[in-house]
Design a protein around this motif. Structure first.
Motif, PDB file in Angstrom:
ATOM      1  N   ALA A 135       0.844  -1.192   0.000  1.00  0.00           N
ATOM      2  CA  ALA A 135       0.000   0.000   0.000  1.00  0.00           C
ATOM      3  C   ALA A 135       0.877   1.238   0.000  1.00  0.00           C
ATOM      4  N   LYS A 136       0.223   2.398  -0.170  1.00  0.00           N
ATOM      5  CA  LYS A 136       0.920   3.669  -0.017  1.00  0.00           C
ATOM      6  C   LYS A 136       0.221   4.516   1.045  1.00  0.00           C
ATOM      7  N   ASP A 137       1.022   5.338   1.684  1.00  0.00           N
ATOM      8  CA  ASP A 137       0.548   6.307   2.653  1.00  0.00           C
ATOM      9  C   ASP A 137       1.161   7.649   2.265  1.00  0.00           C
ATOM     10  N   ALA A 138       0.795   8.681   2.951  1.00  0.00           N
ATOM     11  CA  ALA A 138       1.432   9.985   2.782  1.00  0.00           C
ATOM     12  C   ALA A 138       1.553  10.618   4.149  1.00  0.00           C
ATOM     13  N   VAL A 139       2.582  11.417   4.318  1.00  0.00           N
ATOM     14  CA  VAL A 139       2.758  12.158   5.565  1.00  0.00           C
ATOM     15  C   VAL A 139       2.482  13.637   5.297  1.00  0.00           C
ATOM     16  N   THR A 140       1.879  14.303   6.250  1.00  0.00           N
ATOM     17  CA  THR A 140       1.667  15.747   6.162  1.00  0.00           C
ATOM     18  C   THR A 140       1.837  16.313   7.565  1.00  0.00           C
ATOM     19  N   TRP A 141       1.311  17.479   7.809  1.00  0.00           N
ATOM     20  CA  TRP A 141       1.385  18.076   9.134  1.00  0.00           C
ATOM     21  C   TRP A 141      -0.012  18.334   9.647  1.00  0.00           C
ATOM     22  N   ALA A 142      -0.144  18.423  10.951  1.00  0.00           N
ATOM     23  CA  ALA A 142      -1.444  18.657  11.566  1.00  0.00           C
ATOM     24  C   ALA A 142      -1.329  19.794  12.573  1.00  0.00           C
ATOM     25  N   ALA A 143      -2.458  20.429  12.825  1.00  0.00           N
ATOM     26  CA  ALA A 143      -2.528  21.521  13.785  1.00  0.00           C
ATOM     27  C   ALA A 143      -3.918  21.536  14.401  1.00  0.00           C
ATOM     28  N   LYS A 144      -4.073  22.260  15.506  1.00  0.00           N
ATOM     29  CA  LYS A 144      -5.346  22.304  16.190  1.00  0.00           C
ATOM     30  C   LYS A 144      -6.393  23.021  15.352  1.00  0.00           C
ATOM     31  N   SER A 145      -7.569  22.436  15.320  1.00  0.00           N
ATOM     32  CA  SER A 145      -8.688  23.068  14.629  1.00  0.00           C
ATOM     33  C   SER A 145      -8.998  24.417  15.273  1.00  0.00           C
ATOM     34  N   GLY A 146      -9.075  25.463  14.446  1.00  0.00           N
ATOM     35  CA  GLY A 146      -9.347  26.792  14.961  1.00  0.00           C
ATOM     36  C   GLY A 146      -8.149  27.495  15.556  1.00  0.00           C
ATOM     37  N   GLY A 147      -6.964  26.886  15.414  1.00  0.00           N
ATOM     38  CA  GLY A 147      -5.762  27.476  15.982  1.00  0.00           C
ATOM     39  C   GLY A 147      -5.148  28.530  15.076  1.00  0.00           C
ATOM     40  N   ASN A 148      -3.914  28.893  15.379  1.00  0.00           N
ATOM     41  CA  ASN A 148      -3.238  29.969  14.655  1.00  0.00           C
ATOM     42  C   ASN A 148      -2.548  29.504  13.379  1.00  0.00           C
ATOM     43  N   ALA A 149      -2.411  28.205  13.180  1.00  0.00           N
ATOM     44  CA  ALA A 149      -1.751  27.711  11.975  1.00  0.00           C
ATOM     45  C   ALA A 149      -2.626  27.960  10.754  1.00  0.00           C
ATOM     46  N   PRO A 150      -1.994  28.230   9.595  1.00  0.00           N
ATOM     47  CA  PRO A 150      -2.777  28.406   8.368  1.00  0.00           C
ATOM     48  C   PRO A 150      -3.257  27.052   7.849  1.00  0.00           C
ATOM     49  N   SER A 151      -4.057  27.082   6.823  1.00  0.00           N
ATOM     50  CA  SER A 151      -4.562  25.832   6.242  1.00  0.00           C
ATOM     51  C   SER A 151      -3.522  25.166   5.353  1.00  0.00           C
ATOM     52  N   ASN A 152      -2.494  25.912   4.971  1.00  0.00           N
ATOM     53  CA  ASN A 152      -1.455  25.373   4.078  1.00  0.00           C
ATOM     54  C   ASN A 152      -0.089  25.912   4.487  1.00  0.00           C
ATOM     55  N   LEU A 153       0.913  25.046   4.400  1.00  0.00           N
ATOM     56  CA  LEU A 153       2.306  25.461   4.538  1.00  0.00           C
ATOM     57  C   LEU A 153       3.087  24.887   3.363  1.00  0.00           C
ATOM     58  N   THR A 154       4.063  25.624   2.896  1.00  0.00           N
ATOM     59  CA  THR A 154       4.948  25.092   1.860  1.00  0.00           C
ATOM     60  C   THR A 154       6.025  24.226   2.498  1.00  0.00           C
ATOM     61  N   THR A 155       6.684  23.435   1.658  1.00  0.00           N
ATOM     62  CA  THR A 155       7.796  22.628   2.167  1.00  0.00           C
ATOM     63  C   THR A 155       8.870  23.521   2.776  1.00  0.00           C
TER      64      THR A 155
END
Length: 344
Positions: A135-155
């Motif tokens: 199978a394949k998986d992918a890794v990304t990043w997570a942050a708290k819902s409603g927090g200060n992080a944006p919806s997208n970050l670049t590499t």
């Protein structure tokens, strides 16, 4: 001697041909009171795929005819040491892909038969082993819902965050607040995967602002330390789908307040009515990763019942590869080359 290629052309194990069995509940480690026999297939290794293999083992064993080797796995975390099967040598419970492979390499089939792995073969690995993708998986990043992080970050932004050259959201267009980057415990597969992507194939060295000593479980958002509006932490997309959409969550094992976020403008999850999958664009990016089972090549290519059992579970026409829906049901993405061995 029948070759691996010849044997995968047929139904190698009777259980592979069994259809219509009711799926039993998955369990962690061999079920209470069960001591795997010396002839059973027993695995250790990555926490990432232990849920999938626990479910697979329960379904396989429920369908297998009497007298056929059963399939078991030991979770990455739990009491230690363990005795993997009847008559086996006691070993420290392997926690992660690298430790699982090491346990396989330092034992025989009297102790461990396969290792769960979220990493590819690496230079310097011991030889005589077959990596069987499923199978394949992918890794990304997570942050708290409603927090200060944006919806997208670049590499580049993620790299700056984990190297501690970007320490405030205001540096990348956000609010004036200190970013809190986390990594799970040292050696966690999800951490290694993200850091390698950020370094273009060579893992970046986390800066002093990164906290990785207090989070003991990867791909869980339930640790109180992660309930913070400024947290950033790597997360498996497949595990997130499994927890958030497939019903495989508990009060302890779930995303909690975390939500996976886009990277380089690619949303991690594609949603459609009744179906949630890893974004194909993320799978084909550097953030995608292959998932494997590792076995001893000589055993896979043998002509005995042990070889037949290995092929019947992990080979191209084995139990796992003939059930892509089961792979997707645990959040991962089926692949066309399932079970095609990469020998080292």
């Amino acid at each position: 001697m029948r070759s691996f290629a010849a044997r995968v052309a047929t139904c190698a194990v009777a259980a592979v041909c069994v259809a219509g069995a009711v799926a039993p509940a998955a369990v962690a480690d061999p079920p209470p009171g069960v001591v795997p026999a010396a002839t059973d297939l027993v695995g250790v290794g990555a926490v990432l795929t232990e849920g999938f293999m626990n479910q697979t083992s329960a379904e396989y064993n429920a369908a297998a005819p009497a007298g056929q080797p059963r399939l078991y796995g030991w979770d990455a975390k739990g009491s230690s040491p363990i005795v993997p099967k009847d008559g086996a040598t006691s070993i420290v419970r392997p926690n992660g892909s690298g430790y699982g492979f090491r346990a396989l390499a330092e034992s025989t089939s009297a102790t461990v038969d396969y290792a769960r792995s979220a990493r590819t073969p690496l230079p310097g690995d011991p030889t005589g082993y077959s990596f069987l993708p499923f199978a394949k998986d992918a890794v990304t990043w997570a942050a708290k819902s409603g927090g200060n992080a944006p919806s997208n970050l670049t590499t580049a932004q993620l790299k700056g965050i984990y190297e501690c050259t970007i320490t405030n959201w205001a540096q990348i267009g956000g609010v004036n607040a200190v970013i809190k980057p986390f990594l799970p415990q040292r050696g966690a597969d999800v951490s290694i995967a993200l850091l390698k992507v950020l370094g273009g194939g060579v893992a970046v060295t986390p800066g002093l602002c990164v906290n990785f000593s207090d989070i003991q479980f990867e791909n869980r958002g339930t640790d109180p330390l992660l309930d913070d509006v400024n947290v950033v932490i790597p997360y498996s997309v497949g595990i997130y789908i499994d927890q958030a959409y497939k019903g495989h969550r508990t009060p302890e094992v779930s995303p909690g307040p975390l939500r996976v976020r886009s990277v380089d403008g690619i949303p991690p999850v594609v949603l459609s009515p009744g179906r949630q999958v890893i974004n194909p664009s993320l799978l084909t990016s550097p953030y995608g990763r292959q998932l494997w089972h590792i076995v001893r090549t000589a055993e896979l290519n043998g002509s005995d019942a042990h070889a037949e059992a290995l092929v019947g579970v992990f080979g191209p026409k084995g139990w796992i590869c003939l059930r892509p829906a089961s792979i997707e049901a645990r959040g991962f993405s089926p692949i066309p080359d399932c079970g095609v061995a990469v020998d080292i």
